[in-house]
Design a protein around this motif. Structure first.
Motif: not given
Length: 396
Positions: A134-135, A181-182, A239-240, A301-302
Protein backbone atom coordinates in the motif's frame (compact mmCIF):
# COMPACT_ATOMS: atom_id res chain seq x y z
CA UNK A 1 -20.19 -18.11 0.85
CA UNK A 2 -23.21 -16.00 1.72
CA UNK A 3 -23.82 -13.83 -1.35
CA UNK A 4 -26.59 -11.57 -2.59
CA UNK A 5 -29.28 -12.91 -4.91
CA UNK A 6 -28.13 -11.09 -8.06
CA UNK A 7 -24.43 -11.81 -7.64
CA UNK A 8 -23.67 -14.19 -10.51
CA UNK A 9 -20.01 -14.89 -9.85
CA UNK A 10 -16.77 -13.65 -11.38
CA UNK A 11 -15.66 -13.02 -14.93
CA UNK A 12 -12.09 -12.86 -16.22
CA UNK A 13 -11.43 -9.45 -17.75
CA UNK A 14 -8.76 -10.96 -20.01
CA UNK A 15 -10.24 -14.17 -21.46
CA UNK A 16 -13.92 -13.73 -20.55
CA UNK A 17 -14.12 -17.02 -18.65
CA UNK A 18 -16.90 -17.38 -16.08
CA UNK A 19 -15.46 -18.23 -12.69
CA UNK A 20 -17.23 -19.48 -9.58
CA UNK A 21 -17.34 -17.07 -6.67
CA UNK A 22 -15.45 -19.59 -4.58
CA UNK A 23 -12.36 -18.56 -6.59
CA UNK A 24 -10.77 -15.77 -4.60
CA UNK A 25 -8.31 -14.08 -6.91
CA UNK A 26 -7.02 -14.92 -10.40
CA UNK A 27 -8.63 -16.67 -13.37
CA UNK A 28 -7.76 -20.39 -13.21
CA UNK A 29 -7.62 -20.52 -17.02
CA UNK A 30 -5.32 -17.62 -17.93
CA UNK A 31 -4.29 -15.95 -14.68
CA UNK A 32 -6.18 -12.77 -15.55
CA UNK A 33 -7.89 -10.53 -13.02
CA UNK A 34 -11.52 -11.10 -12.12
CA UNK A 35 -14.56 -8.86 -11.95
CA UNK A 36 -17.82 -9.53 -10.07
CA UNK A 37 -20.85 -9.90 -12.30
CA UNK A 38 -24.57 -9.61 -11.58
CA UNK A 39 -27.91 -10.63 -13.03
CA UNK A 40 -29.29 -7.13 -13.43
CA UNK A 41 -32.70 -8.47 -14.44
CA UNK A 42 -32.95 -9.91 -10.93
CA UNK A 43 -32.37 -6.53 -9.27
CA UNK A 44 -35.50 -4.60 -8.37
CA UNK A 45 -34.14 -1.21 -7.40
CA UNK A 46 -35.64 2.17 -8.19
CA UNK A 47 -35.24 5.75 -7.01
CA UNK A 48 -38.18 5.58 -4.64
CA UNK A 49 -36.86 2.45 -2.92
CA UNK A 50 -33.51 4.12 -2.32
CA UNK A 51 -35.15 7.34 -1.13
CA UNK A 52 -36.95 5.37 1.60
CA UNK A 53 -33.69 3.96 2.98
CA UNK A 54 -31.51 5.71 5.54
CA UNK A 55 -28.42 7.30 3.99
CA UNK A 56 -26.16 5.62 6.49
CA UNK A 57 -23.52 3.49 4.72
CA UNK A 58 -22.45 2.07 1.38
CA UNK A 59 -24.27 -1.15 2.26
CA UNK A 60 -27.60 0.49 1.45
CA UNK A 61 -26.69 -0.62 -2.09
CA UNK A 62 -26.29 -4.29 -1.13
CA UNK A 63 -28.26 -5.48 -4.18
CA UNK A 64 -25.32 -4.28 -6.29
CA UNK A 65 -22.65 -5.76 -4.04
CA UNK A 66 -21.57 -9.40 -3.72
CA UNK A 67 -22.40 -9.74 -0.03
CA UNK A 68 -25.37 -8.91 2.14
CA UNK A 69 -25.42 -6.10 4.63
CA UNK A 70 -25.88 -8.66 7.40
CA UNK A 71 -22.62 -10.42 6.52
CA UNK A 72 -20.61 -7.25 5.86
CA UNK A 73 -17.51 -6.27 7.79
CA UNK A 74 -18.43 -2.62 8.14
CA UNK A 75 -17.86 0.46 10.25
CA UNK A 76 -20.57 2.46 8.43
CA UNK A 77 -18.21 3.62 5.69
CA UNK A 78 -19.65 5.64 2.84
CA UNK A 79 -22.61 8.04 3.03
CA UNK A 80 -20.17 10.96 2.87
CA UNK A 81 -21.31 14.50 2.03
CA UNK A 82 -21.28 16.16 -1.37
CA UNK A 83 -20.42 19.75 -0.58
CA UNK A 84 -21.42 22.65 -2.84
CA UNK A 85 -18.50 25.07 -3.35
CA UNK A 86 -19.79 28.20 -5.17
CA UNK A 87 -16.55 30.16 -4.76
CA UNK A 88 -14.63 27.37 -6.46
CA UNK A 89 -17.23 27.26 -9.24
CA UNK A 90 -16.61 30.96 -9.85
CA UNK A 91 -12.87 30.27 -9.89
CA UNK A 92 -13.27 27.52 -12.49
CA UNK A 93 -15.87 29.38 -14.50
CA UNK A 94 -18.47 26.62 -14.36
CA UNK A 95 -22.03 26.37 -13.08
CA UNK A 96 -21.32 24.21 -10.03
CA UNK A 97 -18.37 22.63 -8.25
CA UNK A 98 -19.04 20.03 -5.59
CA UNK A 99 -16.52 18.16 -3.49
CA UNK A 100 -17.35 14.59 -2.56
CA UNK A 101 -15.68 14.64 0.85
CA UNK A 102 -14.68 11.01 1.26
CA UNK A 103 -12.06 11.97 3.80
CA UNK A 104 -14.88 11.66 6.35
CA UNK A 105 -14.80 7.86 6.15
CA UNK A 106 -13.92 5.97 9.36
CA UNK A 107 -10.15 5.81 8.77
CA UNK A 108 -10.12 9.06 6.84
CA UNK A 109 -9.99 7.88 3.24
CA UNK A 110 -11.93 6.44 0.32
CA UNK A 111 -10.11 3.14 0.69
CA UNK A 112 -12.47 2.21 3.53
CA UNK A 113 -15.12 1.45 0.91
CA UNK A 114 -13.03 -1.18 -0.85
CA UNK A 115 -11.52 -2.49 2.38
CA UNK A 116 -14.97 -3.23 3.76
CA UNK A 117 -16.02 -5.34 0.77
CA UNK A 118 -12.63 -7.03 0.31
CA UNK A 119 -12.24 -7.97 3.97
CA UNK A 120 -15.81 -9.28 3.92
CA UNK A 121 -14.78 -11.50 1.00
CA UNK A 122 -11.70 -12.68 2.90
CA UNK A 123 -13.83 -13.58 5.90
CA UNK A 124 -16.35 -15.38 3.67
CA UNK A 125 -13.50 -17.37 2.12
CA UNK A 126 -12.33 -18.43 5.58
CA UNK A 127 -9.07 -16.48 5.55
CA UNK A 128 -7.09 -15.99 8.75
CA UNK A 129 -4.57 -13.45 7.39
CA UNK A 130 -4.87 -10.69 4.81
CA UNK A 131 -1.94 -8.90 3.18
CA UNK A 132 -1.31 -6.07 0.74
CA UNK A 133 1.24 -3.54 -0.44
CA UNK A 134 0.00 0.00 0.00
CA UNK A 135 1.01 3.59 -0.52
CA UNK A 136 -0.49 4.26 2.92
CA UNK A 137 -4.24 4.71 3.19
CA UNK A 138 -5.06 1.21 1.98
CA UNK A 139 -2.81 -0.37 4.60
CA UNK A 140 -4.47 1.60 7.37
CA UNK A 141 -7.97 0.78 6.12
CA UNK A 142 -7.33 -2.94 5.70
CA UNK A 143 -5.74 -3.12 9.15
CA UNK A 144 -8.86 -1.53 10.63
CA UNK A 145 -11.34 -3.80 8.89
CA UNK A 146 -9.25 -6.90 9.47
CA UNK A 147 -9.22 -6.06 13.17
CA UNK A 148 -13.00 -5.80 13.15
CA UNK A 149 -13.25 -9.18 11.40
CA UNK A 150 -10.77 -10.86 13.75
CA UNK A 151 -8.20 -11.36 10.99
CA UNK A 152 -4.47 -10.67 11.04
CA UNK A 153 -3.33 -7.98 8.62
CA UNK A 154 0.10 -7.65 7.00
CA UNK A 155 0.73 -4.30 5.34
CA UNK A 156 3.81 -3.38 3.29
CA UNK A 157 4.35 0.37 3.05
CA UNK A 158 7.19 2.45 1.59
CA UNK A 159 9.06 4.62 4.07
CA UNK A 160 7.67 7.68 2.26
CA UNK A 161 4.17 6.84 3.51
CA UNK A 162 2.71 9.29 5.97
CA UNK A 163 3.35 8.82 9.67
CA UNK A 164 -0.37 8.59 10.46
CA UNK A 165 -0.90 5.67 8.08
CA UNK A 166 2.05 3.75 9.47
CA UNK A 167 1.13 4.45 13.06
CA UNK A 168 -2.49 3.42 12.66
CA UNK A 169 -1.62 0.10 11.03
CA UNK A 170 0.09 -0.72 14.32
CA UNK A 171 -2.69 0.78 16.43
CA UNK A 172 -5.21 -1.51 14.70
CA UNK A 173 -2.98 -4.47 15.54
CA UNK A 174 -1.61 -4.97 12.05
CA UNK A 175 1.82 -6.26 11.11
CA UNK A 176 3.36 -3.14 9.55
CA UNK A 177 6.40 -3.58 7.30
CA UNK A 178 8.19 -0.43 6.15
CA UNK A 179 10.18 -1.29 3.03
CA UNK A 180 12.58 0.88 1.04
CA UNK A 181 11.54 4.31 -0.10
CA UNK A 182 9.14 3.69 -2.94
CA UNK A 183 5.96 1.76 -3.60
CA UNK A 184 7.76 -0.69 -5.89
CA UNK A 185 9.94 -1.74 -2.96
CA UNK A 186 6.84 -2.44 -0.90
CA UNK A 187 5.34 -4.49 -3.73
CA UNK A 188 8.47 -6.63 -3.99
CA UNK A 189 8.54 -7.33 -0.27
CA UNK A 190 4.82 -8.12 -0.26
CA UNK A 191 5.27 -10.65 -3.06
CA UNK A 192 8.08 -12.34 -1.14
CA UNK A 193 5.85 -12.51 1.94
CA UNK A 194 3.00 -13.96 -0.09
CA UNK A 195 5.30 -16.64 -1.52
CA UNK A 196 6.39 -17.61 1.98
CA UNK A 197 2.87 -17.80 3.47
CA UNK A 198 0.36 -19.97 1.63
CA UNK A 199 -2.39 -18.99 4.04
CA UNK A 200 -2.22 -15.25 3.35
CA UNK A 201 -5.16 -13.80 1.43
CA UNK A 202 -4.06 -11.03 -0.94
CA UNK A 203 -5.93 -7.73 -0.86
CA UNK A 204 -3.61 -6.03 -3.36
CA UNK A 205 -5.54 -3.79 -5.74
CA UNK A 206 -6.99 -5.91 -8.57
CA UNK A 207 -5.57 -9.12 -7.08
CA UNK A 208 -8.83 -9.21 -5.19
CA UNK A 209 -11.94 -8.61 -7.31
CA UNK A 210 -13.61 -6.76 -4.49
CA UNK A 211 -11.83 -3.50 -3.71
CA UNK A 212 -13.23 -1.68 -6.72
CA UNK A 213 -16.67 -3.09 -5.84
CA UNK A 214 -16.57 -0.99 -2.70
CA UNK A 215 -15.13 1.98 -4.57
CA UNK A 216 -18.05 2.03 -6.99
CA UNK A 217 -20.52 2.98 -4.24
CA UNK A 218 -19.08 6.50 -4.32
CA UNK A 219 -20.78 7.12 -7.66
CA UNK A 220 -24.08 5.68 -6.46
CA UNK A 221 -24.06 8.28 -3.71
CA UNK A 222 -23.15 11.15 -6.03
CA UNK A 223 -26.05 10.30 -8.36
CA UNK A 224 -28.52 10.27 -5.49
CA UNK A 225 -27.12 13.40 -3.89
CA UNK A 226 -27.52 15.27 -7.17
CA UNK A 227 -31.13 14.04 -7.34
CA UNK A 228 -30.30 11.77 -10.27
CA UNK A 229 -28.69 14.50 -12.38
CA UNK A 230 -25.41 13.07 -13.65
CA UNK A 231 -22.47 15.47 -13.21
CA UNK A 232 -20.74 16.52 -16.40
CA UNK A 233 -17.30 15.64 -15.04
CA UNK A 234 -15.79 13.83 -12.08
CA UNK A 235 -12.13 14.47 -11.28
CA UNK A 236 -10.61 11.59 -9.35
CA UNK A 237 -7.03 11.29 -7.97
CA UNK A 238 -5.55 8.22 -9.62
CA UNK A 239 -2.75 5.91 -8.52
CA UNK A 240 -3.53 2.21 -8.99
CA UNK A 241 -6.87 3.17 -10.56
CA UNK A 242 -9.28 1.37 -8.22
CA UNK A 243 -11.47 4.45 -7.90
CA UNK A 244 -11.76 5.22 -11.61
CA UNK A 245 -12.57 1.60 -12.48
CA UNK A 246 -15.19 1.51 -9.73
CA UNK A 247 -16.81 4.79 -10.82
CA UNK A 248 -17.09 3.64 -14.42
CA UNK A 249 -18.63 0.33 -13.42
CA UNK A 250 -21.13 2.00 -11.10
CA UNK A 251 -22.26 4.49 -13.72
CA UNK A 252 -22.74 1.69 -16.26
CA UNK A 253 -24.75 -0.31 -13.71
CA UNK A 254 -27.05 2.58 -12.82
CA UNK A 255 -27.66 3.18 -16.53
CA UNK A 256 -28.36 -0.51 -17.03
CA UNK A 257 -30.96 -0.34 -14.27
CA UNK A 258 -32.57 2.77 -15.77
CA UNK A 259 -31.67 4.96 -12.80
CA UNK A 260 -29.65 7.38 -14.96
CA UNK A 261 -29.52 8.04 -18.70
CA UNK A 262 -25.97 9.32 -19.18
CA UNK A 263 -22.42 8.65 -18.01
CA UNK A 264 -20.23 11.29 -16.38
CA UNK A 265 -16.91 12.13 -18.02
CA UNK A 266 -14.26 10.64 -15.75
CA UNK A 267 -10.93 12.45 -15.45
CA UNK A 268 -7.92 10.66 -13.98
CA UNK A 269 -5.91 13.26 -12.05
CA UNK A 270 -2.24 12.51 -11.40
CA UNK A 271 0.91 14.31 -10.31
CA UNK A 272 3.27 15.16 -13.15
CA UNK A 273 6.08 13.41 -11.27
CA UNK A 274 4.25 10.08 -11.66
CA UNK A 275 1.62 10.13 -14.39
CA UNK A 276 1.67 6.83 -16.31
CA UNK A 277 -2.08 6.87 -16.97
CA UNK A 278 -2.13 10.45 -18.24
CA UNK A 279 0.90 9.82 -20.45
CA UNK A 280 -0.75 6.74 -21.95
CA UNK A 281 -3.90 8.74 -22.69
CA UNK A 282 -1.92 11.53 -24.31
CA UNK A 283 0.02 9.05 -26.44
CA UNK A 284 -3.07 7.10 -27.45
CA UNK A 285 -1.78 3.85 -25.95
CA UNK A 286 -3.89 0.99 -24.55
CA UNK A 287 -1.45 0.34 -21.73
CA UNK A 288 0.94 2.45 -19.70
CA UNK A 289 4.71 2.54 -19.72
CA UNK A 290 6.20 2.34 -16.20
CA UNK A 291 7.65 5.55 -14.81
CA UNK A 292 11.34 4.91 -14.21
CA UNK A 293 11.94 7.65 -11.63
CA UNK A 294 8.70 8.62 -9.92
CA UNK A 295 8.97 11.75 -7.82
CA UNK A 296 5.98 13.44 -6.22
CA UNK A 297 4.90 14.62 -2.79
CA UNK A 298 1.58 12.87 -3.50
CA UNK A 299 2.40 9.51 -1.97
CA UNK A 300 -1.01 7.95 -2.70
CA UNK A 301 -0.48 8.66 -6.40
CA UNK A 302 3.12 7.47 -6.63
CA UNK A 303 2.28 4.20 -8.37
CA UNK A 304 4.69 4.05 -11.32
CA UNK A 305 3.53 0.71 -12.69
CA UNK A 306 -0.25 0.31 -12.21
CA UNK A 307 -1.11 -3.31 -12.92
CA UNK A 308 -4.62 -2.59 -14.23
CA UNK A 309 -3.80 0.36 -16.46
CA UNK A 310 -5.67 -1.17 -19.38
CA UNK A 311 -8.87 -1.19 -17.33
CA UNK A 312 -8.27 2.36 -16.10
CA UNK A 313 -7.69 3.67 -19.61
CA UNK A 314 -10.78 1.87 -20.86
CA UNK A 315 -12.89 3.37 -18.06
CA UNK A 316 -11.76 6.88 -18.92
CA UNK A 317 -12.28 6.46 -22.66
CA UNK A 318 -15.66 4.75 -22.31
CA UNK A 319 -16.96 7.81 -20.47
CA UNK A 320 -15.43 10.35 -22.89
CA UNK A 321 -13.23 11.58 -20.06
CA UNK A 322 -9.51 12.22 -20.00
CA UNK A 323 -6.42 12.61 -17.90
CA UNK A 324 -4.68 15.58 -16.37
CA UNK A 325 -1.37 15.87 -14.55
CA UNK A 326 -0.20 18.86 -12.53
CA UNK A 327 2.98 19.79 -10.67
CA UNK A 328 3.40 19.33 -6.92
CA UNK A 329 3.48 23.08 -6.08
CA UNK A 330 0.18 23.56 -7.93
CA UNK A 331 -1.32 20.57 -6.13
CA UNK A 332 -0.29 21.84 -2.70
CA UNK A 333 -1.61 25.29 -3.55
CA UNK A 334 -4.92 23.75 -4.63
CA UNK A 335 -5.22 22.02 -1.23
CA UNK A 336 -4.69 25.36 0.50
CA UNK A 337 -7.14 27.11 -1.81
CA UNK A 338 -9.85 24.52 -1.12
CA UNK A 339 -9.22 24.80 2.62
CA UNK A 340 -9.46 28.60 2.56
CA UNK A 341 -12.33 28.93 0.09
CA UNK A 342 -14.47 25.94 1.06
CA UNK A 343 -13.30 24.97 4.55
CA UNK A 344 -12.54 21.40 3.46
CA UNK A 345 -9.32 19.54 4.19
CA UNK A 346 -7.62 17.43 1.52
CA UNK A 347 -4.42 15.43 1.58
CA UNK A 348 -2.06 16.49 -1.22
CA UNK A 349 -2.88 13.39 -3.27
CA UNK A 350 -6.57 14.32 -3.16
CA UNK A 351 -5.79 17.91 -4.09
CA UNK A 352 -4.42 16.62 -7.40
CA UNK A 353 -8.06 16.33 -8.42
CA UNK A 354 -8.69 19.97 -7.54
CA UNK A 355 -5.51 21.10 -9.24
CA UNK A 356 -6.46 18.97 -12.23
CA UNK A 357 -9.88 20.62 -12.44
CA UNK A 358 -8.18 24.02 -12.49
CA UNK A 359 -5.88 22.85 -15.27
CA UNK A 360 -8.81 21.52 -17.29
CA UNK A 361 -10.55 24.87 -16.96
CA UNK A 362 -7.42 26.64 -18.18
CA UNK A 363 -7.34 24.24 -21.14
CA UNK A 364 -10.92 25.30 -22.00
CA UNK A 365 -12.23 21.80 -21.32
CA UNK A 366 -15.41 23.32 -19.84
CA UNK A 367 -17.99 25.53 -21.57
CA UNK A 368 -19.23 27.21 -18.41
CA UNK A 369 -22.51 25.46 -17.67
CA UNK A 370 -21.05 22.25 -16.24
CA UNK A 371 -21.44 20.55 -12.89
CA UNK A 372 -18.01 19.33 -11.84
CA UNK A 373 -17.41 16.92 -8.93
CA UNK A 374 -13.98 16.77 -7.31
CA UNK A 375 -13.36 13.72 -5.15
CA UNK A 376 -11.46 14.20 -1.90
CA UNK A 377 -9.98 10.76 -1.22
CA UNK A 378 -8.35 11.59 2.11
CA UNK A 379 -8.63 13.81 5.16
CA UNK A 380 -6.08 16.62 5.20
CA UNK A 381 -5.19 16.07 8.83
CA UNK A 382 -3.35 12.91 7.77
CA UNK A 383 -0.70 15.06 6.11
CA UNK A 384 -1.16 18.42 7.78
CA UNK A 385 2.60 18.72 8.18
CA UNK A 386 3.09 18.64 4.40
CA UNK A 387 0.47 21.32 3.85
CA UNK A 388 1.86 23.48 6.65
CA UNK A 389 5.37 23.15 5.21
CA UNK A 390 4.05 24.44 1.90
CA UNK A 391 2.63 27.50 3.66
CA UNK A 392 5.87 28.07 5.54
CA UNK A 393 7.73 28.00 2.26
CA UNK A 394 5.51 30.85 1.11
CA UNK A 395 6.34 32.83 4.23
CA UNK A 396 2.87 32.42 5.75
Amino acid sequence: METTDAFAGLECVDCGATVDAAESHRCPDCGGSLDPTYDYDAIDLDRETLADRPFDSQWRYAELLPFSRESAVTTSEGATPLVDCPDLADELGVERVLIKDDGRNPTGSSTDRGASVAVTAAAEHGASDVALPSTGNGGQAVAAYAARAGLDAHAYLPSRSGFTNKAMVNVHGGDMNVVGGRFGDAVGAFEEGLDEHDDWYSLRAFDTPYRHEGAKTLFYEIAEQLEWTVPDAICYPTGAGVGIVGLAKAAAEFRELGLIDELPALYAAQASGCAPIVEALEDGRDEHEPVERPDTICGELEVPDPAASRRVLEAVRDTDGGGVATDDPDILEAAVQVAQAAGLEMIPSAAAAASGAWALAEQSAFDGDETVVIVNIGSGNKEADVLRSHLMGQGV
